[in-house]
Design an enzyme around this catalytic site. Structure first.
Site, PDB file in Angstrom:
ATOM      1  N   ARG A  63       0.808  -1.223   0.000  1.00  0.00           N
ATOM      2  CA  ARG A  63       0.000   0.000   0.000  1.00  0.00           C
ATOM      3  C   ARG A  63       0.842   1.276   0.000  1.00  0.00           C
ATOM      4  O   ARG A  63       0.628   2.180  -0.800  1.00  0.00           O
ATOM      5  CB  ARG A  63      -0.907   0.021   1.230  1.00  0.00           C
ATOM      6  CG  ARG A  63      -2.148  -0.787   1.096  1.00  0.00           C
ATOM      7  CD  ARG A  63      -2.615  -1.220   2.469  1.00  0.00           C
ATOM      8  NE  ARG A  63      -1.810  -2.366   2.860  1.00  0.00           N
ATOM      9  CZ  ARG A  63      -2.202  -3.615   2.724  1.00  0.00           C
ATOM     10  NH1 ARG A  63      -3.402  -3.878   2.310  1.00  0.00           N
ATOM     11  NH2 ARG A  63      -1.405  -4.615   3.012  1.00  0.00           N
ATOM     12  N   THR A  64       1.758   1.363   0.950  1.00  0.00           N
ATOM     13  CA  THR A  64       2.437   2.639   1.163  1.00  0.00           C
ATOM     14  C   THR A  64       3.255   3.041  -0.070  1.00  0.00           C
ATOM     15  O   THR A  64       3.145   4.157  -0.558  1.00  0.00           O
ATOM     16  CB  THR A  64       3.335   2.558   2.413  1.00  0.00           C
ATOM     17  OG1 THR A  64       2.542   2.107   3.510  1.00  0.00           O
ATOM     18  CG2 THR A  64       3.936   3.899   2.750  1.00  0.00           C
ATOM     19  N   LYS A  91      24.222  -5.507  -3.416  1.00  0.00           N
ATOM     20  CA  LYS A  91      25.686  -5.616  -3.583  1.00  0.00           C
ATOM     21  C   LYS A  91      26.407  -5.005  -2.392  1.00  0.00           C
ATOM     22  O   LYS A  91      27.630  -4.863  -2.398  1.00  0.00           O
ATOM     23  CB  LYS A  91      26.127  -4.899  -4.863  1.00  0.00           C
ATOM     24  CG  LYS A  91      25.490  -5.438  -6.129  1.00  0.00           C
ATOM     25  CD  LYS A  91      26.000  -4.635  -7.335  1.00  0.00           C
ATOM     26  CE  LYS A  91      25.219  -4.947  -8.588  1.00  0.00           C
ATOM     27  NZ  LYS A  91      25.439  -3.946  -9.643  1.00  0.00           N
ATOM     28  N   ARG A 113      11.547   3.954   3.357  1.00  0.00           N
ATOM     29  CA  ARG A 113      11.195   2.991   4.417  1.00  0.00           C
ATOM     30  C   ARG A 113      12.437   2.154   4.722  1.00  0.00           C
ATOM     31  O   ARG A 113      13.123   1.686   3.810  1.00  0.00           O
ATOM     32  CB  ARG A 113      10.057   2.090   3.956  1.00  0.00           C
ATOM     33  CG  ARG A 113       9.799   0.954   4.916  1.00  0.00           C
ATOM     34  CD  ARG A 113       8.576   0.167   4.575  1.00  0.00           C
ATOM     35  NE  ARG A 113       7.365   0.890   4.917  1.00  0.00           N
ATOM     36  CZ  ARG A 113       6.137   0.353   4.886  1.00  0.00           C
ATOM     37  NH1 ARG A 113       5.978  -0.904   4.514  1.00  0.00           N
ATOM     38  NH2 ARG A 113       5.079   1.063   5.227  1.00  0.00           N
ATOM     39  N   HIS A 142       5.404   6.146  11.328  1.00  0.00           N
ATOM     40  CA  HIS A 142       4.820   5.974   9.998  1.00  0.00           C
ATOM     41  C   HIS A 142       3.822   7.125   9.832  1.00  0.00           C
ATOM     42  O   HIS A 142       2.604   6.932   9.885  1.00  0.00           O
ATOM     43  CB  HIS A 142       4.121   4.611   9.937  1.00  0.00           C
ATOM     44  CG  HIS A 142       3.734   4.151   8.569  1.00  0.00           C
ATOM     45  ND1 HIS A 142       3.828   4.956   7.454  1.00  0.00           N
ATOM     46  CD2 HIS A 142       3.241   2.964   8.138  1.00  0.00           C
ATOM     47  CE1 HIS A 142       3.407   4.264   6.405  1.00  0.00           C
ATOM     48  NE2 HIS A 142       3.049   3.061   6.800  1.00  0.00           N
TER      49      HIS A 142
HETATM   50  C1  NCD Z   1       2.091  -0.911   8.165  1.00  0.00           C
HETATM   51  C2  NCD Z   1       3.580  -0.811   8.182  1.00  0.00           C
HETATM   52  O1  NCD Z   1       4.276  -1.279   7.307  1.00  0.00           O
HETATM   53  O2  NCD Z   1       4.036  -0.189   9.132  1.00  0.00           O
HETATM   54  N1  NCD Z   1       1.533  -1.209   6.932  1.00  0.00           N
HETATM   55  C3  NCD Z   1       1.262  -0.177   6.115  1.00  0.00           C
HETATM   56  O3  NCD Z   1       2.041   0.708   5.923  1.00  0.00           O
HETATM   57  N2  NCD Z   1       0.041  -0.178   5.552  1.00  0.00           N
HETATM   58  C4  NCD Z   1       1.546  -1.761   9.192  1.00  0.00           C
HETATM   59  C5  NCD Z   1       2.030  -3.150   9.283  1.00  0.00           C
HETATM   60  O4  NCD Z   1       2.883  -3.610   8.539  1.00  0.00           O
HETATM   61  O5  NCD Z   1       1.527  -3.818  10.182  1.00  0.00           O
END
Ligand code: NCD
Length: 316
Positions: A63-64, A91, A113, A142
């Site tokens: 999703r993100t 690498k 991320r 997040h």
């Molecule tokens: C979350 C994450 O990666 O922090 N997912 C997301 O971004 N939709 C929550 C999760 O992984 O539980």
């Protein structure tokens, strides 16, 4: 709502602890306009034409990452994706060198991320031009997820101040919980936490407006919304909860538990879900669930964030 003189231009988005109430309101107001763009037949505005964005993901995401990419594209920006598994990261290239490399290419924003808490903040010290947007750093933060949860609540409830929201499950390992808590408290929401004792940071109960409960039933009583967290199986150390079956029995959200909350309770889950563990399928797909809508709101909120940090204004 938001004051006219608030600007997010050039602001690194690291965590909601750095956001004032006015700044959050500005994002939520802008996201409302952005959501209408998603519903247009032609989903393209020139707000970020000529800007370039890279998503740099060292951890898995559905999703993100794709919603940041979509958000950038709807706004006319050029978007490039780098994921750890298919880049020179395999690498052994360091985070610092990768950041310097993307900066040299001229990107205006780096959406990143990383499994390490503080990675996004570190990036702000490495690069000089691009704005850094934290899309998740370990168990720390997040922020865009916290904002999209607020936006979803606002759309359904018409206000944020005074709401009662329960956040359930693996609070300890959840960056979503941390960003939710910061954002919700800033907006005057009462936060009730529950989960296995081993996953509940006790110090939180000393904070005003935050209530820590042993029993899920006590947290969700009369709640306006329930935010169910994913059990972070990949971040678990052994022994934090007895068994998946036991977890579902004691803490899982099912229709019977839902009846304890307000009649119009809203169910949120950031995804991905462990169905049958923290949430039952009938709740996940039931009438109270806003889980799919959260995904769409995620695009709108990320459109708002990218516009505000790169241009300072709103889309046309
Ligand atoms: C979350 C994450 O990666 O922090 N997912 C997301 O971004 N939709 C929550 C999760 O992984 O539980």
């Amino acid at each position: 709502m938001a004051k006219n003189n608030v600007s997010l231009r050039g602001k690194h988005v690291l965590g909601l602890e750095d956001f004032s109430r006015d700044e959050i309101e500005l994002v939520l107001e802008t996201a409302k306009e952005m959501k209408s763009i998603i519903h247009r037949d032609i989903k393209k505005v020139p707000a970020l034409r000529g800007k370039s964005i890279v998503t740099l993901f060292y951890e898995p995401s559905t999703r993100t990452r794709s919603s940041f990419e979509t958000a950038g594209k709807y706004l006319g920006a050029d978007v490039v994706n780098i994921t750890a598994g298919t880049s020179s990261i395999v690498k052994g290239e360091s985070l610092r060198d990768t950041l310097l490399t993307v900066e040299a290419m001229g990107f205006d924003a780096i959406v990143m991320r990383h499994k390490q808490e503080g990675a996004a903040e570190y990036a702000t010290k490495v690069v000089t031009h691009p704005v850094i947007v934290n899309a998740g750093d370990g168990a720390h933060a997040h922020p865009s997820q916290g904002l999209l949860n607020l936006f979803t609540l606002l759309q359904h409830k018409g206000k944020l101040e005074g709401l009662k929201v329960a956040i359930l499950g693996d609070i300890l390992h959840s960056r979503v919980a941390r960003s939710d808590i910061w954002g919700m408290r800033r907006m005057g929401i009462e936060v009730h936490l529950a989960g296995p004792g081993t996953m509940l940071p006790r110090f939180l109960s000393e904070e005003p407006g935050i209530f820590v409960h042993e029993r899920v039933e006590d947290a969700i009583k009369d709640a306006d919304a329930i935010n169910v967290l994913r059990i972070q199986l990949e971040r678990q150390k052994a022994g934090l909860f007895p068994s998946k079956r036991e977890y579902a029995r004691l803490y899982g959200i099912n229709n019977a538990r839902l009846a304890l909350a307000k009649k119009d309770v809203l169910i949120l889950h950031p995804g991905p879900m462990n169905k049958g563990l923290e949430i039952s399928p009938e709740v996940a797909y039931g009438d109270h669930s806003a889980i799919q809508e959260q995904v769409q709101n995620g695009v709108a909120v990320r459109m708002a964030l990218l516009t505000l940090v790169l241009m300072g204004g709103k889309a046309q």
